[in-house]
Each structure stands twice: as C-alpha cells, then as structure tokens.
Design an enzyme around this catalytic site. Structure first.
Site, PDB file in Angstrom:
ATOM      1  N   TYR A  99       0.885  -1.158   0.000  1.00 53.75           N
ATOM      2  CA  TYR A  99       0.000   0.000   0.000  1.00 53.75           C
ATOM      3  C   TYR A  99       0.927   1.213   0.000  1.00 53.75           C
ATOM      4  CZ  TYR A  99      -3.392  -3.335   2.045  1.00 53.75           C
ATOM      5  OH  TYR A  99      -4.194  -4.411   2.315  1.00 53.75           O
ATOM      6  N   CYS A 102       1.486   2.713   3.447  1.00 58.36           N
ATOM      7  CA  CYS A 102       1.781   1.786   4.545  1.00 58.36           C
ATOM      8  C   CYS A 102       3.171   2.050   5.112  1.00 58.36           C
ATOM      9  CB  CYS A 102       1.679   0.352   4.038  1.00 58.36           C
ATOM     10  SG  CYS A 102       2.382  -0.889   5.141  1.00 58.36           S
ATOM     11  N   PHE A 104       5.081   0.200   7.019  1.00 62.42           N
ATOM     12  CA  PHE A 104       5.947  -0.976   6.930  1.00 62.42           C
ATOM     13  C   PHE A 104       6.450  -1.183   5.499  1.00 62.42           C
ATOM     14  CE2 PHE A 104       3.118  -1.923  10.575  1.00 62.42           C
ATOM     15  CZ  PHE A 104       4.092  -2.008  11.561  1.00 62.42           C
ATOM     16  N   CYS A 105       5.588  -0.913   4.521  1.00 62.71           N
ATOM     17  CA  CYS A 105       6.006  -1.013   3.118  1.00 62.71           C
ATOM     18  C   CYS A 105       7.070   0.035   2.810  1.00 62.71           C
ATOM     19  CB  CYS A 105       4.805  -0.828   2.191  1.00 62.71           C
ATOM     20  SG  CYS A 105       3.505  -2.061   2.398  1.00 62.71           S
TER      21      CYS A 105
END
Length: 321
Positions: A99, A102, A104-105
């Site tokens: 995403y 996001c 974490f991404c």
C-alpha cells in the site's frame, strides 16, 4: 552515488562570510571576482577593479568560501557515500506488493532505495486485496525476490541483509536493534491516529494512496471514501488501545525521542545511516508532506535529520513493472 546536502554548502559559505550570505550577485560578477575577467573578455579594467578596488575583500572572501566549500564537499561526499551491494549480488527480479501509504512497506522501500536495489511495485487494493489472492499471507508488504516470497518488513530487511549485503543480524542488545524494535512497537502506532485524525486528514491520506495506485476510476472513488471512513474508525480504536490521548503530542514526543537518541550524531549509525535510521525514515516518509508530517517538522527538531536522510537515500530505485 556520492552526495552533499545543500545545507552543508550554505553553512560553509555562510561561515566564510561571517554568517551573512547572499546569492543575488549575477554569475558574471562571480566569474569576474574569481578570474578577473568576464565572459566577454574586457580584462584589465575589471581585473584592477576587483583585485585592488573596493570589492577586493568581497571577491577574495567569495573565492575563499568556494575553495572551502570544495574541500568540505569532498569530505562530505566520503561521509555520505552509499555502500551499494556488488553487482553480482543483486537479485534479478524484485517485486514489492504494497500500500503506498503503509509505513511498513515504506520501511522496505527505504532499504531498497538506499542500497540501490531495483524493484517493481504492485499496488494492492486495500479493500479487495485481489493482487495478493495467490498468497496465503494476506498482509503487506510482501517482497518477491527471484521467486522467493518474503513477509514482514523487519524480517524482509534482515533476509535481504543476509542474502545481498552478507550482513548478519545484530545482537538483541545492540543499539540499532533496540531502535528498530522501537519503530515497530511504538512509532508506527502513533502514526495512524495522526494520519486519520479527522475526516479531512483521512481523505487527504487516501487521495495520496489512490493517486499512486493503478486503480480504475471507480476503484479510486471506492477506495478513497470507503477506505478513509474505515481507517478513521480504526485509528480511534488504535488511539484507545495504545492509550493515546493527544495524537499530535504523541507524534511530537516520538520525534523528539528519536532526535535525543541521535545524541548529536548525523545519524544513529554515526556518519552513515544504519537500519534504525532507515526504519524511522521509511515509516515517516509517507506522512512527511501530509498535514501530520508538516506539523511534526514544524514543531519538533526532527527536520534536519530527515533532510539528511532524504539526501543520502536519494532517488527511488523503483523501476517500471
């Protein structure tokens, strides 16, 4: 790739001129000051004027400042030099399922960008998740490296470090490990309540997400409004779960905690970013130019470190799918 931040150059020139600096002088005047001639070639009168006339001190000051800047540039190029993996260690095919907003991404992307590891991106529809129907693991990020599936941002980075950079995982009591855990266990939890603090900020975030994803017009509208509404309520639950009473105060406190951890260093890693620097930078990157991120930079001391990280991480290593 070797870089120097513009702020370093400005500080050097400013110091050489006693803290006062102006760049309003045309380039032709600067050329005359340095070389005693203009591009057109009327040499003698201009050389006398800048060498012996009232501008002599200024011309020497500028020349000295630029000479100092060149030396400083060389030193900072060494400090901010990247350490990309050897070409033979680079994987042939890296695909990130993500995403756009996001944290974490973005942590994984910060690592890939810093080490110049080319990667493709597949934007996952956060409602249908149709792009990862093939995977038993239904969260993002998912990183496919030459056909091997890697899950969970911190685990992905550790695996890439071993596979590509030949780096073993740091010890549990290591400062780098401690702050990487802080990112995963604390910093990320104050982000959602800030990003989706109210309906307008939630819509701002999803407008950013849909503008970067490969969505149809209908999907964009659905994702933007349904996603913003859903995350607005999710953020309220997260706020309660993590006992956050004031979203912005919690974000500012986290930013100041990180700056304190630097303890005067350019990066937590010293002269170069370590994995903790990349983790903090990565999770903050999607909010930096949203309202919450702008407020954070305005009200805390984190801006200078963030600018250094932007400079050293450099351009995205993302390639077209």
């Amino acid at each position: 790739m070797r870089r120097i931040t513009s702020s370093v150059l400005l500080r050097t020139l400013s110091a050489a001129r006693g803290g006062a600096i102006s760049f309003s002088v045309p380039n032709r005047f600067l050329q005359v000051a340095l070389y005693g001639s203009s591009a057109g070639g009327a040499r003698a009168p201009r050389r006398w004027w800048f060498t012996y006339g009232p501008f002599a001190g200024a011309s020497l000051g500028v020349a000295g400042a630029l000479a100092t800047a060149v030396a400083t540039t060389s030193a900072y190029q060494e400090v901010f030099a990247k350490e990309p993996p050897p070409p033979e260690a680079l994987p042939n095919d890296v695909v990130l399922y993500q995403y756009e907003a996001c944290p974490f991404c973005n942590k994984v992307k910060a690592y890939l960008d810093y080490y110049d590891i080319p990667y493709k991106v597949v934007e996952v529809n956060p409602l249908s998740k149709k792009e990862i129907k093939w995977s038993e693991y239904k969260k993002v990020p998912i990183l496919m490296v030459d056909g091997e599936q890697l899950n969970d941002s911190s685990a992905i980075i550790d695996m890439l470090g071993e596979k590509i950079m030949s780096k073993k995982k740091a010890g549990e009591d290591d400062e780098e490990t401690k702050w990487r855990r802080w990112v995963d266990n604390h910093l990320v939890h104050v982000l959602s309540p800030n990003i989706y603090r109210n309906t307008s900020e939630a819509l701002e975030s999803f407008d950013y997400i849909t503008s970067n994803g490969n969505f149809s017009f209908t999907e964009k509208i659905t994702v933007k409004y349904a996603g913003a509404a859903a995350m607005y309520f999710v953020s309220k639950n997260l706020k309660k779960k993590y006992n956050i009473t004031d979203e912005r105060a919690a974000l500012y406190e986290a930013a100041e905690t990180w700056v304190d951890a630097l303890n005067g260093r350019e990066f937590l890693g010293g002269s170069k970013p370590n994995l903790a620097d990349l983790a903090v930078f990565g999770v903050l990157r999607p909010i930096r130019y949203l309202r919450s991120g702008k407020d954070m930079v305005e009200h805390t001391r984190i801006g200078d470190w963030y600018s250094r990280m932007e400079s050293v991480v450099g351009e995205s290593a993302r390639v077209n799918a």
